[in-house]
Design a protein around this motif. Structure first.
Motif, mmCIF file in Angstrom:
data_model
loop_
_atom_site.group_PDB
_atom_site.id
_atom_site.type_symbol
_atom_site.label_atom_id
_atom_site.label_comp_id
_atom_site.label_asym_id
_atom_site.label_seq_id
_atom_site.Cartn_x
_atom_site.Cartn_y
_atom_site.Cartn_z
ATOM 1 N N GLU A 189 37.967 96.956 39.408
ATOM 2 C CA GLU A 189 38.971 97.066 40.491
ATOM 3 C C GLU A 189 40.101 98.023 40.100
ATOM 4 O O GLU A 189 40.606 98.777 40.927
ATOM 5 N N ASP A 190 40.508 97.982 38.796
ATOM 6 C CA ASP A 190 41.647 98.832 38.403
ATOM 7 C C ASP A 190 41.249 100.300 38.213
ATOM 8 O O ASP A 190 42.080 101.128 37.851
ATOM 9 N N ARG A 191 39.972 100.607 38.452
ATOM 10 C CA ARG A 191 39.520 102.015 38.422
ATOM 11 C C ARG A 191 39.284 102.535 39.846
ATOM 12 O O ARG A 191 38.706 103.591 40.050
ATOM 13 N N ARG A 192 39.713 101.708 40.855
ATOM 14 C CA ARG A 192 39.546 102.108 42.259
ATOM 15 C C ARG A 192 40.924 102.282 42.896
ATOM 16 O O ARG A 192 41.851 101.556 42.561
ATOM 17 N N HIS A 193 40.994 103.214 43.841
ATOM 18 C CA HIS A 193 42.284 103.425 44.510
ATOM 19 C C HIS A 193 42.028 103.823 45.967
ATOM 20 O O HIS A 193 41.207 104.705 46.239
ATOM 21 N N ILE A 194 42.734 103.149 46.897
ATOM 22 C CA ILE A 194 42.596 103.537 48.313
ATOM 23 C C ILE A 194 43.649 104.600 48.617
ATOM 24 O O ILE A 194 44.848 104.402 48.386
ATOM 25 N N LEU A 195 43.190 105.741 49.083
ATOM 26 C CA LEU A 195 44.072 106.901 49.291
ATOM 27 C C LEU A 195 45.027 106.710 50.466
ATOM 28 O O LEU A 195 44.638 106.145 51.503
ATOM 29 N N ASP A 196 46.236 107.191 50.311
ATOM 30 C CA ASP A 196 47.178 107.267 51.427
ATOM 31 C C ASP A 196 46.980 108.656 52.035
ATOM 32 O O ASP A 196 47.300 109.672 51.408
ATOM 33 N N ILE A 197 46.419 108.681 53.251
ATOM 34 C CA ILE A 197 46.038 109.985 53.833
ATOM 35 C C ILE A 197 47.051 110.466 54.872
ATOM 36 O O ILE A 197 46.778 111.392 55.630
ATOM 37 N N ARG A 198 48.223 109.818 54.917
ATOM 38 C CA ARG A 198 49.221 110.216 55.930
ATOM 39 C C ARG A 198 49.829 111.592 55.600
ATOM 40 O O ARG A 198 49.547 112.166 54.556
ATOM 41 N N ASP A 199 50.651 112.073 56.487
ATOM 42 C CA ASP A 199 51.348 113.365 56.331
ATOM 43 C C ASP A 199 50.363 114.512 56.074
ATOM 44 O O ASP A 199 50.577 115.346 55.183
ATOM 45 N N GLY A 200 49.291 114.498 56.826
ATOM 46 C CA GLY A 200 48.312 115.586 56.702
ATOM 47 C C GLY A 200 47.689 115.688 55.328
ATOM 48 O O GLY A 200 47.171 116.731 54.935
ATOM 49 N N GLY A 201 47.734 114.600 54.574
ATOM 50 C CA GLY A 201 47.098 114.593 53.246
ATOM 51 C C GLY A 201 48.109 114.762 52.122
ATOM 52 O O GLY A 201 47.747 114.719 50.949
ATOM 53 N N ALA A 202 49.413 114.921 52.491
ATOM 54 C CA ALA A 202 50.435 115.164 51.456
ATOM 55 C C ALA A 202 50.962 113.869 50.830
ATOM 56 O O ALA A 202 51.688 113.914 49.838
ATOM 57 N N ALA A 203 50.598 112.704 51.428
ATOM 58 C CA ALA A 203 51.198 111.443 50.961
ATOM 59 C C ALA A 203 50.416 110.770 49.827
ATOM 60 O O ALA A 203 50.800 109.694 49.366
ATOM 61 N N VAL A 204 49.338 111.408 49.378
ATOM 62 C CA VAL A 204 48.521 110.792 48.313
ATOM 63 C C VAL A 204 49.397 110.463 47.095
ATOM 64 O O VAL A 204 50.190 111.298 46.642
ATOM 65 N N ASP A 205 49.254 109.238 46.581
ATOM 66 C CA ASP A 205 49.997 108.830 45.379
ATOM 67 C C ASP A 205 49.237 109.390 44.157
ATOM 68 O O ASP A 205 48.245 108.819 43.707
ATOM 69 N N MET A 206 49.712 110.524 43.664
ATOM 70 C CA MET A 206 48.982 111.239 42.610
ATOM 71 C C MET A 206 48.910 110.440 41.314
ATOM 72 O O MET A 206 47.915 110.507 40.595
ATOM 73 N N ASP A 207 49.961 109.672 41.008
ATOM 74 C CA ASP A 207 49.954 108.867 39.774
ATOM 75 C C ASP A 207 48.844 107.831 39.826
ATOM 76 O O ASP A 207 48.051 107.695 38.895
ATOM 77 N N ALA A 208 48.816 107.097 40.963
ATOM 78 C CA ALA A 208 47.802 106.047 41.111
ATOM 79 C C ALA A 208 46.404 106.673 41.125
ATOM 80 O O ALA A 208 45.470 106.157 40.507
ATOM 81 N N ALA A 209 46.282 107.811 41.816
ATOM 82 C CA ALA A 209 44.969 108.466 41.915
ATOM 83 C C ALA A 209 44.484 108.934 40.541
ATOM 84 O O ALA A 209 43.288 108.878 40.246
ATOM 85 N N SER A 210 45.441 109.376 39.695
ATOM 86 C CA SER A 210 45.018 109.950 38.410
ATOM 87 C C SER A 210 44.414 108.892 37.478
ATOM 88 O O SER A 210 43.649 109.219 36.574
ATOM 89 N N GLY A 211 44.733 107.602 37.725
ATOM 90 C CA GLY A 211 44.190 106.557 36.861
ATOM 91 C C GLY A 211 42.892 105.972 37.387
ATOM 92 O O GLY A 211 42.336 105.044 36.783
ATOM 93 N N ALA A 212 42.426 106.478 38.524
ATOM 94 C CA ALA A 212 41.227 105.874 39.139
ATOM 95 C C ALA A 212 40.043 106.827 39.085
ATOM 96 O O ALA A 212 40.214 108.046 39.050
ATOM 97 N N GLU A 213 38.833 106.258 39.075
ATOM 98 C CA GLU A 213 37.642 107.112 39.143
ATOM 99 C C GLU A 213 36.972 107.048 40.515
ATOM 100 O O GLU A 213 36.131 107.868 40.835
ATOM 101 N N LEU A 214 37.361 106.034 41.331
ATOM 102 C CA LEU A 214 36.827 105.979 42.691
ATOM 103 C C LEU A 214 38.007 106.009 43.661
ATOM 104 O O LEU A 214 38.814 105.067 43.710
ATOM 105 N N LEU A 215 38.115 107.096 44.403
ATOM 106 C CA LEU A 215 39.219 107.290 45.347
ATOM 107 C C LEU A 215 38.638 107.119 46.751
ATOM 108 O O LEU A 215 37.742 107.864 47.148
ATOM 109 N N MET A 216 39.142 106.101 47.460
ATOM 110 C CA MET A 216 38.483 105.721 48.709
ATOM 111 C C MET A 216 39.317 106.071 49.936
ATOM 112 O O MET A 216 40.509 105.763 49.985
#
Ligand code: 13P
Ligand code: SF4
Length: 358
Positions: A189-216
């Protein structure tokens, strides 16, 4: 082929009249036309299909078709995939071009591209894996980023394929299929991250994404999101010993509590395998569940977990199939068009799946 003059549909025409006219026209068109249909189509349409299947089987079958015209009874992305895989000179028609899978509209191509660019900008090797329930434009973006397509029948194989090639995989648009497939592969579970796709894709939490291998991607199917644990508990109370099988677009809680989960063709095989006397509860689109209930009546009892229908699949009807055949016969049909600038990239994404799952 002789030119067909359409008989105007009369308002008093019964379903039997429509079926007879389709049969007559099919006889006249002969081998020039082949009708494909997805398992969620209504019986009044399914009875006219030459080939049926889940999304993967239908995509695989296109290659062997020699008919000049393919009529695809399903939702638009399926007809689009068939058109992409069809031979030169072959045309693909859908009886209702507004039969759009709602989930496929949850991932607009521009936003997918923006999110992928953001994520790749960090230097990580990020590969997209698009569920086949996406537009052709999204498949082209995915193809350009080195990714592939998957279906509910091969998501495990394709997620393994993508993980072998990347630091992280962006799975889109179905977060439920992503999580259910991650469960099968033991992705923590801690290797998964649900993407924030708001603001035309600019709202992605890059810190959280960088620690995950599955970005959903945060999409899902409204028809399958209706199934829940309460309905399952009620069914198990009311039908002691029943089996419950669901589609992997259902939530992970539902999939974990079920006896089995798989694509529409898997659910059909699962019903065939049940011992006489079994009560089988199925959580998927109602047309398929009702067909299985009728086919197995007297041997096993098939019940819907809940009556949940896909209104977009239902936009394809027998009268519209008749109208499509009429337009093919009269030479006035408008086939599904594939924009030339998207063709190669989208084809590459689909082809990677077909090769990985040959
Ligand atoms: P299958 O590929 O399992 O047929 O599923 C397609 C679909 O749209 C399910 O909602
Ligand atoms: Fe799309 Fe859901 Fe309908 Fe399947 S059932 S075609 S995922 S809206």
């Amino acid at each position: 082929m002789t030119l067909h003059r359409p008989t105007p549909a009369s308002s008093g025409e019964t379903p039997q009249d429509v079926a007879r006219r389709i049969d007559a026209l099919r006889g006249q068109l002969g081998d020039d036309v082949l009708v494909m249909g997805h398992h969620y189509q209504h019986d009044s349409v399914i009875r006219h299909t030459d080939l049926r299947g889940d999304s993967l089987e239908l995509a695989r079958k296109v290659d062997a078709i020699s008919a000049k015209h393919i009529v695809f009874c399903g939702v638009y992305f399926m007809a689009e995939s068939a058109a992409l895989l069809a031979r030169d000179g072959q045309s693909v028609h859908i009886p209702e071009s507004d039969a759009n899978c709602v989930m496929s509209q949850m991932a607009p191509a521009q936003r997918v591209d923006a999110v992928l660019r953001n994520l790749s900008g960090t230097g990580r090797n990020v590969i997209p894996l698009a569920y086949v329930n996406t537009s052709l434009a999204v498949k082209a973006v995915v193809g350009r980023h080195g990714g592939a397509v998957c279906t509910s029948a091969n998501a495990k194989t394709m997620l393994t394929w993508a993980r072998e090639r990347a630091d992280a995989v962006v799975f889109l648009p179905d977060k439920n299929l992503a999580r259910n497939t991650a469960d099968l592969l033991g992705i923590a579970e801690d290797r998964r991250h649900i993407l924030d796709i708001r603001d035309g894709g600019a709202a992605v939490d890059m810190d959280a994404a960088s620690g995950a291998e599955l970005l959903m991607w945060p999409g899902c199917c409204a028809i399958h999101a209706r199934f829940n644990l309460r309905q399952m508990e009620r069914m198990r109370d009311e039908h002691p010993g029943c089996r419950i099988a669901v589609h992997p677009e259902c939530s992970p809680e539902v999939v974990r509590a079920a006896d089995a989960a798989g694509s529409t063709s898997f659910l059909i095989r699962y019903a065939e395998e049940q011992k006489p006397g079994t009560t089988l509860v199925i959580g998927t689109e109602i047309n398929l569940v009702e067909r299985l209930a009728a086919q197995h009546a007297g041997r096993i009892t098939v019940l819907p977990l809940l009556e949940s229908g896909c209104s977009h699949m239902a936009r394809v009807t027998a009268p519209k199939l008749l109208a499509t055949l009429e337009s093919i016969a009269s030479g006035t049909a408008s086939p599904v068009a594939i924009p030339l600038d998207l063709q190669d990239d989208a084809h590459a994404a689909l082809q990677r799946m077909l090769e990985a799952c040959a």
